[in-house]
Scaffold this motif. Structure first.
Motif, PDB file in Angstrom:
ATOM      1  N   HIS A   1       0.862  -1.195   0.000  1.00  0.00           N
ATOM      2  CA  HIS A   1       0.000   0.000   0.000  1.00  0.00           C
ATOM      3  C   HIS A   1       0.892   1.238   0.000  1.00  0.00           C
TER       4      HIS A   1
ATOM      5  N   HIS B 243       1.425   5.391  -1.901  1.00  0.00           N
ATOM      6  CA  HIS B 243       1.045   6.477  -2.810  1.00  0.00           C
ATOM      7  C   HIS B 243       2.368   7.118  -3.265  1.00  0.00           C
TER       8      HIS B 243
ATOM      9  N   LYS C 110      -0.447   3.606  -5.990  1.00  0.00           N
ATOM     10  CA  LYS C 110      -1.796   4.069  -6.317  1.00  0.00           C
ATOM     11  C   LYS C 110      -1.766   5.383  -7.077  1.00  0.00           C
TER      12      LYS C 110
ATOM     13  N   HIS D  80      -9.545   1.880   1.209  1.00  0.00           N
ATOM     14  CA  HIS D  80      -9.206   2.657   2.401  1.00  0.00           C
ATOM     15  C   HIS D  80     -10.459   2.647   3.271  1.00  0.00           C
TER      16      HIS D  80
ATOM     17  N   HIS E 245      -6.157   0.195   6.626  1.00  0.00           N
ATOM     18  CA  HIS E 245      -6.309   1.060   7.823  1.00  0.00           C
ATOM     19  C   HIS E 245      -7.093   0.301   8.898  1.00  0.00           C
TER      20      HIS E 245
ATOM     21  N   ASP F 174       2.116   2.847   3.526  1.00  0.00           N
ATOM     22  CA  ASP F 174       1.146   3.887   3.152  1.00  0.00           C
ATOM     23  C   ASP F 174       1.884   5.135   2.649  1.00  0.00           C
TER      24      ASP F 174
HETATM   25 FE    FE Z   1      -3.362   5.158   1.705  1.00  0.00          FE
END
Ligand code: FE
Ligand code: NIG
Length: 413
Positions: free
Chosen positions: A72, A74, A141, A242, A265, A317
């Motif tokens: 996961h 970004h 992502k 999410h 999460h 994350d």
């Molecule tokens: Fe995220």
């Protein structure tokens, strides 16, 4: 004949049924054509090593683990949010900043302004930090473009990272991340564009491996998320979410209903959602870096995941807002210290369970037939991976059986 053979290693295979970490002492591992051809106690090796393999390496009893998987991130985005970090330290909340047009939308502005070369350059620096710690697979992502062209730009950069570096990159379309200014009072109209127009177009270009959304008060409702998931199902694309980060909108249950790969999460997930995840085999992706950076206090329901047999993964994350975290090793330590995972659970979270969270059956464990993605650590025990706070990278990393020497210049610019 094997291509390579490694001897004198303690191998944390992460294979179930072999005891803690699936550990094999005084182990040997052989590869052929990018896959594991033999693995087991060295005493069981058939024939003399030199006659079985073209190359033989000795590892002075270092630990070998599967290559780490960050399921996961970004990673591809423009700018940074150091200024918001300062504002949060002075008392502003993440939600307040978001509602005032900062938060995700400030990164959307920076990402739209950046051209593909700039986005690539910044992403490479972050990718190198992860790779230096033994990451051999990561998810990236979109979600900071929020229109067709800019989402496409992010996903193209992610694909390019995967082809330029010796690392596997999987892409996730996160169009439903925040509401862009063009759709300010029309969230449903925005979801229509995401689900009916952009997703099919980006998928047709081969840019989408999975589909995600931000189901939250400051994101999208469960009904809107459902429409995105229905569009994904039409295209046979897997979903993840999410879910339940700041409140319980039933997101984890919803993604499980769609047979999703993961709910991420999950701090506020309900009993009913956890039961649905268990039934669907949906992985709980824990993101302790966001929990830490937002100074959250609500723990994810770890005991309930354990009791119901929900697999738990751990990821960075990595994002400019809630988790400017460039270290999966630090995430391992956070998962233990903040969420009380055991070091075994934490390491499963970045190997076998992270692979599951990405729908990848060929990695995350070391066993015959699996991809030869592995890292050699100058450590005595695998628990040290989570125990040291930080602690740096492995001595050597192999991706599909090839040694990753340094971090390169990229294979092409
Ligand atoms: Fe995220
Ligand atoms: O995973 N929660 C939504 N998305 C990101 C944060 C993105 C951002 O703040 O830029 C997350 O925490």
């Amino acid at each position: 004949m094997w291509d390579s053979l490694w001897l004198d290693a303690r191998i944390a295979t992460m294979v179930e049924g072999l005891g803690p970490y699936g550990l094999i002492d005084d182990a040997a591992l052989a590869t052929r054509e990018g896959h594991i051809a033999w693995l087991g106690p060295a005493r069981d090796l058939p024939g003399s090593p030199e006659r079985r393999a073209r190359e033989v390496h000795r590892l002075s009893n270092h630990c070998i683990t599967p290559g780490l998987i960050d399921c996961h991130t970004h990673l591809v985005h423009g700018g940074n949010r150091a200024r918001e970090f300062e504002m949060r330290l002075q008392g502003a909340s993440y939600q307040e900043l978001a509602r005032a047009g900062g938060g995700i939308l400030s990164t959307v502005r920076a990402t739209r302004e950046a051209d593909e070369t700039e986005l690539y350059r910044d992403a490479v620096a972050r990718l190198r930090a992860l790779m230096a710690e033994g990451v051999t697979t990561l998810e990236v992502k979109s979600g900071y473009g929020l229109d067709r062209e800019n989402e496409m730009k992010q996903l193209r950069v992610a694909r390019r990272l995967g082809s330029d570096f010796r690392v596997t990159v999987t892409t996730t379309f996160l169009g439903a991340h925040a509401l862009p200014p063009e759709f300010a009072d029309d969230a449903d109209g925005y979801v229509d564009a995401v689900a009916a127009l952009w997703l099919p177009a980006l998928a047709a270009q081969g840019l989408v491996d999975a589909v995600d959304a931000f189901c939250e008060g400051i994101g999208f409702s469960a009904a809107q998320t459902r429409r995105v998931f229905e569009a994904a199902r039409e295209l046979d694309l897997p979903v993840k979410l999410h879910a339940d980060q700041l409140s319980d909108l039933g997101g984890a249950g919803l993604v499980a209903e769609f047979g999703g790969w993961s709910a991420d999460h999950v701090e506020y997930s309900s009993e009913a959602s956890i039961a649905a995840m268990a039934a669907a085999g949906t992985v709980a992706v824990l993101l302790p870096g966001a929990f830490y950076a937002l100074r959250e206090t609500r723990m994810p329901p770890i005991d309930a995941f354990r009791e119901r047999g929900v697999a738990m993964a751990v990821a960075t994350d990595l994002n400019p807002g809630t988790a400017p975290l460039l270290s999966l090793r630090l995430a391992l330590n956070f998962a233990c210290t903040l969420f009380r995972l055991t070091p075994i659970e934490a390491l499963r979270g970045v190997t076998v369970n992270a692979a599951r969270a990405l729908g990848l059956a060929d990695r995350g464990r070391l066993a015959v037939g699996q991809r030869a993605d592995f890292a050699v650590w100058p450590l005595e025990q695998p628990a040290e991976l989570a125990y040291w706070i930080g602690g740096g990278g492995p001595a050597r990393v192999f991706a599909a059986g090839q040694e990753r020497t340094g971090l390169g210049p990229p294979m092409r610019q």
